[in-house]
Each structure stands twice: as structure tokens, then as C-alpha cells.
Design an enzyme around this catalytic site. Sequence first.
Site, PDB file in Angstrom:
ATOM      1  N   ARG A   5      -3.348  -5.833   0.772  1.00 22.18           N
ATOM      2  CA  ARG A   5      -4.717  -5.376   0.475  1.00 22.18           C
ATOM      3  C   ARG A   5      -5.071  -4.177   1.360  1.00 22.18           C
ATOM      4  O   ARG A   5      -5.632  -3.182   0.894  1.00 22.18           O
ATOM      5  CB  ARG A   5      -5.699  -6.528   0.686  1.00 22.18           C
ATOM      6  N   HIS A  62      -2.903 -10.216   3.169  1.00 16.23           N
ATOM      7  CA  HIS A  62      -3.943  -9.215   3.405  1.00 16.23           C
ATOM      8  C   HIS A  62      -3.348  -7.861   3.803  1.00 16.23           C
ATOM      9  O   HIS A  62      -4.028  -6.836   3.700  1.00 16.23           O
ATOM     10  CB  HIS A  62      -4.917  -9.713   4.476  1.00 16.23           C
ATOM     11  N   HIS A  97     -16.247  -5.092  -1.288  1.00 19.31           N
ATOM     12  CA  HIS A  97     -16.986  -5.162  -0.029  1.00 19.31           C
ATOM     13  C   HIS A  97     -18.482  -5.023  -0.293  1.00 19.31           C
ATOM     14  O   HIS A  97     -18.903  -4.091  -0.970  1.00 19.31           O
ATOM     15  CB  HIS A  97     -16.547  -4.041   0.920  1.00 19.31           C
ATOM     16  N   LYS A 151     -15.663 -13.130  -2.891  1.00 18.35           N
ATOM     17  CA  LYS A 151     -16.494 -13.861  -1.929  1.00 18.35           C
ATOM     18  C   LYS A 151     -17.913 -14.013  -2.474  1.00 18.35           C
ATOM     19  O   LYS A 151     -18.440 -13.114  -3.120  1.00 18.35           O
ATOM     20  CB  LYS A 151     -16.525 -13.110  -0.598  1.00 18.35           C
ATOM     21  N   ARG A 179      -7.649 -10.270  -2.718  1.00 20.45           N
ATOM     22  CA  ARG A 179      -7.562 -11.253  -1.644  1.00 20.45           C
ATOM     23  C   ARG A 179      -6.644 -12.390  -2.105  1.00 20.45           C
ATOM     24  O   ARG A 179      -6.441 -12.598  -3.305  1.00 20.45           O
ATOM     25  CB  ARG A 179      -8.939 -11.822  -1.303  1.00 20.45           C
ATOM     26  N   TYR A 189     -10.974   1.992   6.969  1.00 20.82           N
ATOM     27  CA  TYR A 189      -9.819   2.694   6.405  1.00 20.82           C
ATOM     28  C   TYR A 189      -9.924   4.200   6.610  1.00 20.82           C
ATOM     29  O   TYR A 189      -8.910   4.893   6.591  1.00 20.82           O
ATOM     30  CB  TYR A 189      -9.672   2.352   4.921  1.00 20.82           C
TER      31      TYR A 189
END
Length: 297
Positions: A241, A238, A264, A172, A148, A273
Site C-alpha cells: 500500500r 501495508h 484517507h 475504515k 488495506r 508520501y
Amino acid sequence: MSTLGADVARFLDYLRVEKRYAPGTITNYARELALLDTYAQSLGLTHWRELRAEPLRGLVAREHRRGRQPGSLHHLLSACRSFFRWLLREGVIAHDPALDVRAPKQRRKLPQVLDVDEATALVEIPTDTPEAVQDRAMLELFYSSGLRLAELTGLVWNDIDLPQGLVRVLGKGSKTRVVPIGSKAIEALTALHAQARPDAAEPVFRGRSGRPISPASVRKRLKDWAKAQGVWKRVYPHLLRHSFASHLLESSGDLRAVQELLGHADISTTQVYTHLDFQHLARVYDAAHPRAKRRKE
């Protein structure tokens, strides 16, 4: 400040101090909760325990009428839910008014990606200036490891193990993960290290002041290099990414591994994806099979 506003301020302090959320994330929470606070006061509420589901649905409906899209309304409700969960833990309220409130359904948008040739063209920039040496390392690492933007700009040299080909990133929710670095990115980072001769605690990617490069500068550098390299899609951090995840999944088929590499928390986030991969297969099938032409939607 009203009691309602004081609770919002305490929650934002909690996010800032205990959860260590990024400043941009806290700004987003503050904006959405200021809207909730103003709306609650307009109803004459003096305490959050007085708020029920129906008035909260009214707020969502009002914002929808004003033109906010479903995705934006989901952000509003997400901020409200986080706030109400915190109020419950603090004993300020006895029930969560957002439990049965839903935003309008949003169409699932698949992320854009670069194809392999476009990604290669973008990252293989000429390294004929010190700034270009840094940019090459930045582009290679983005595409190599699927970072990120905030993860990349926050790196210091101590986070990177070049002999082992690993980078430690703070993602995150202040969660740390270790991600492999590809051989081309290792080469580019080695060249950057030789040029900068940094201390271990110095930022990997620096702005002109010597401080960590700003997110705005990264976005501008990507945009400029895309144009220079003949990549005519809109290129942003992004996107690299997304491209990393899509290309890795196409090659490996290992959804769980891609989830871990991206950091994630929920595999359903990564599953987008798999839809990208199916679209690619469907396009190939439609183009190659004489009896596979499907009607346009």
C-alpha cells in the site's frame, strides 16, 4: 462489574454494533480502556464524571515510565478520547478530561517502500499452481489499488467489475470507495476467476476451507514469495500500500487523488508520501551534483 466498567462495555458494544469496527480494532480499544478503568478505580473513582485532566496525565506519565513509546501512548489517548466523546453524547459526563492531555512527541517515521523494480519482481510470480494463480492476483491487486489487508480479505466477486477495471472496497469506519484496477491486476484476476468459476457472493481470495483467506495467511504468503523472488526487504501487506501511494505520487504529483484512492479521511495522513518523494529527490541530487554533498546527520 463496576459502573466504570459497565460504561466501557456499553461503548465497546457501540463500536461493534453501530460503528461496525473490525474485531481487531475493538480488541485494541478494549485493552486500552481496561487500563483506564483499572487506573480510575485505583484512584477511588466511582463515576467517569469524577475524572479530571491531571489524573489522566498521571496515567500517561506512568505508562511512559514503564517503557511505552510515544506512538503507543498516542494510541492509548486516542482510545480514551473516543470513549470520552461517546460519554459526552450519552450525557454521562459534562466535560472531556482528555481535552488538554498530550502524549510525548513522537518522531515522524516515514514508511518503508519497495522501489519499482522490487515491486515488479515481487508481483510477477510464476502461476504454475492453483494457489500461485490466486497469490498472483492478490499481489497484483495489493500493488495496483493500494488496498488495506482487511479490505482485500473482505472482497467478494460482486465487488469487482473486471470489464470496467474497478473494485469496490469497504474501508475504515464502514466507508465504501471505488478504486481503479491496473491492467496487470485485471489479467491476474481474470485468470483467477476462470480457475475458480465462483458465484458473485463468494470470496475473491479463499483459504483452504473455502472461507475468506485469513490475514495471517496473507502475511505468510507475502513473506514466502518475497524470499522466493529475491526481495530481501521485510515485505508485509501495508508495504505494498505504501509503495502504491509513493509510486503514484511520484508519477502524478496529485496528492488529493492519492488521498481519495487510499481512502484517507484527512489529507495530512497522505502527506507523509510527499516527504518520501522529497527524500528520493534529495538522494538523487546528493549523488549527482559535485557540490551537493551534505554532511551526515
